[in-house]
Scaffold this motif. Sequence first.
Motif, mmCIF file in Angstrom:
data_model
loop_
_atom_site.group_PDB
_atom_site.id
_atom_site.type_symbol
_atom_site.label_atom_id
_atom_site.label_comp_id
_atom_site.label_asym_id
_atom_site.label_seq_id
_atom_site.Cartn_x
_atom_site.Cartn_y
_atom_site.Cartn_z
ATOM 1 N N GLN A 184 0.783 -0.481 0.071
ATOM 2 C CA GLN A 184 -0.049 0.046 0.244
ATOM 3 C C GLN A 184 1.043 1.385 0.564
ATOM 4 N N VAL A 185 1.980 1.285 -0.837
ATOM 5 C CA VAL A 185 2.254 2.945 -0.815
ATOM 6 C C VAL A 185 2.659 2.529 -2.736
ATOM 7 N N ASP A 186 2.959 4.243 -3.294
ATOM 8 C CA ASP A 186 2.624 4.182 -3.809
ATOM 9 C C ASP A 186 3.874 3.943 -4.744
ATOM 10 N N ILE A 187 4.025 3.613 -6.604
ATOM 11 C CA ILE A 187 4.558 3.050 -7.318
ATOM 12 C C ILE A 187 5.768 3.471 -7.124
ATOM 13 N N THR A 188 6.600 4.386 -6.714
ATOM 14 C CA THR A 188 8.149 5.132 -6.734
ATOM 15 C C THR A 188 7.943 4.452 -5.913
ATOM 16 N N HIS A 189 7.643 4.709 -4.306
ATOM 17 C CA HIS A 189 7.940 3.753 -3.625
ATOM 18 C C HIS A 189 8.319 2.585 -3.207
ATOM 19 N N GLY A 190 7.709 1.441 -4.401
ATOM 20 C CA GLY A 190 7.723 0.403 -4.541
ATOM 21 C C GLY A 190 8.714 0.040 -5.870
ATOM 22 N N VAL A 191 9.401 0.647 -6.190
ATOM 23 C CA VAL A 191 10.510 0.467 -7.192
ATOM 24 C C VAL A 191 11.796 1.255 -6.417
ATOM 25 N N ILE A 192 12.088 1.832 -5.703
ATOM 26 C CA ILE A 192 13.273 1.820 -4.461
ATOM 27 C C ILE A 192 13.198 0.732 -3.558
ATOM 28 N N ILE A 193 12.398 0.218 -2.899
ATOM 29 C CA ILE A 193 12.273 -0.829 -2.076
ATOM 30 C C ILE A 193 13.056 -2.112 -3.118
ATOM 31 N N GLY A 194 12.487 -2.343 -4.222
ATOM 32 C CA GLY A 194 12.480 -3.503 -5.194
ATOM 33 C C GLY A 194 14.150 -3.410 -5.439
ATOM 34 N N MET A 195 14.792 -2.176 -5.736
ATOM 35 C CA MET A 195 15.933 -1.889 -5.594
ATOM 36 C C MET A 195 17.039 -2.199 -5.251
#
Length: 563
Positions: A148-159
Motif C-alpha cells: 500500500q505504497v505508491d509506485i515510486t516507493h515500490g520501485v525503490i524497495i525493489g531496487m
Amino acid sequence: MSVEGWTYLMVSVTFFVYLYIGWWARVRDTKGFYVAGQGVPPLANGAATAADWMSAASFISMAGIISTLGYDGSIYLMGWTGGYVLLALLLAPFLRKFGKYTVPDFVGDRYYSRTARLVAVVCAVFVSVTYVAGQMRGVGIVFSRFLQVDITHGVIIGMVIVAFFAVLGGMKGITWTQVAQYGVLIVAYLIPAVAIAWMLTGNPLPQLAFTTSDIVERLNQIQVDLGFAEYTEPFANKPMQDVLFITIALMVGTAGLPHVIVRFYTVPNVRAARYSAFWALLFIALLYTTAPALAAFARYNLIEKLHDKPLTEVRELDWVKKWESTGLLVFEDKDGDGRVSLDADPARSEVTIDKDIIVLSTPEVANLAPWVIALVAAGGLAAALSTASGLLLVISSSIAHDFYYRLINPKASEKQRVLIGRIMIVFAISVAGWFGIHPMGFVAQVVAFAFGLAAASFFPVIVLGIFDKRTNRAGAIVGMSSGLIFTTGYITANKFFGMQPWWGLSAEGIGTLGMIINFVATFVVSRLTAPPPQEIQDMVEAIRLPDHAGPAAILDEESEEFH
C-alpha cells in the motif's frame, strides 16, 4: 488471515529462502561470480534458465497484454517461445563450446578486436539496462499493491532487494536462487489458473478449459456487444506488418539476449548445455501454454464484475479500493448515471486498467482464497527478481570483465574485478530504477524494446560469427553500431518526441528492421575488407565441428593470443 497478512508471510518466507541460498552459494572468485564455476547440473540450470527467462514481463504482463489485445497480443507468446527454441538449437551449444564468460568475450575474440569488444560491451549494457528497467517496474507494481505504497516507493524497495541478491552471490548464488524462484513462480501461476478454469468451465486444466469450452465464444460475444472487435479477431488492434515485425524482433532478440546466453556457460560441457536447454523449454512451456487461458479468463471476469454495475458498489470492493490507491485502476463516471461502463470508445469507457495489474488482480477479482492472492504476489516478485539479478550480472561482467579487465587493467586481481563488478551492479540498478519510476511503457512493452535492441545489435554478429568464416572485425563493428544506433534512435523518437511510425511499425517491432540493417552492413563491409586471419577461421571451424577441439584449446584467455 487477511490478504496482506498472507502476503507478508509468503514473501518473507520466500525471501528468507532466497537469502539463505545466496549466502550459502556466495563466491569470491571471478569464475564463480560470472559463470557459477561451470558446475551447475543440467536440470537445475534448466530451472534457473526458465526463471531467468520468465521475467516480470512473462509473469505479470504477458497475459495482461493478451487479455487486452486478444489475438494480436499473442505476438509476445509466439515471439518469446519461438526465440528460445531458436537460441537453444542455433546458438547455445556453439557459444558454450567457445568457452568464454560473456557475449562481448565472444565478439572480442571472434572478431580479434578491442574495438569490437567495446562496441559489444556498450550493446550488452544498453540492452540489459532497458530490460532490467521493465523488471523494476514489475517489482514496483507488486510492492505498491501489497505494501500500500505508491509506485515510486515500490520501485525503490525493489531496487534495494535486487541489488542485495546480485551483489552477494554472483552467478552461483543467482543460479541456485533462481531454481527456488522458478518453483515459486510456476506454482503461483498455475494454482489460480487451475482454480479459475474450474470455476468458469468445470475443467481444472486451463489449456483444455480454454480450447474445449465455450468461454472464448462467450467472450467474443461480450466484446462485440460492448463495441470491441471479437477477442479472437486477428489484426484488430495492430496492423499485420507490425504483428510480423514484433514477432520476429522478439524471436531473434531472444537469441541475442546476453543474460540468457550466459546461462549456457554455467554447465560443465556442451552436452550439458543441450540438456539444460531441453529442461528449460519444458519448464517454460508450463507457463506459456497457460498464459492464453489465464488471459481470456481474466478478461471475462473483469467485464462480468465491472460492466454496468453500480459505481458505489464497485468502489466498495476490497480489491478495487486497494488497486485504486495505487493509481493503476481509475474510475470516472463520464455520463453521470452512477454505473460503470466498459466501451470500445475511450471517450465513453469509464474504467482505466493498467495492463500490468491484470494477472495480479485476477485472483482477487475471482474471489479466490487470500493465500492464493498472496502466492501470486510472491510469484510476481520471484519472476522479476530472478531476471533482474541475471541482467545485473551481465552488466557487471560486461564492464568489470570485458571493459575494465580486458581493455583497461589486464593485471587486475580477482578481488579487484569482483569489486568492480559489484560496484557496477549498484550503478546499473540505480539507472534501471529511474526508468522503472518513469517507464517508457508497460512492462512487456519496455522488455520488448530490449529484445529489439538485442535483435538489432547482437543476433547478426553472433550468427555470422559462428556460421560465416569470412565475416571480419570491420563488418562486425559497423553492423553492431548501425543496428543499435538506428533502433535506439527510432524508439527514442517514437516514444519521446512524437515521431509517427514508419509503415505502421511500432517501436516494439523496429528491431527487425535494425537487424536487417545490421546483417547487410556486416556482410557487405566484411566482403569489401580483408578476410579474418587464418587462426580466426580455424577457430570458427573448431566452434562448429564436433570432431574438433573447442577454441579453449587454441585460445590463451589471459593474453588473448591464438596458438
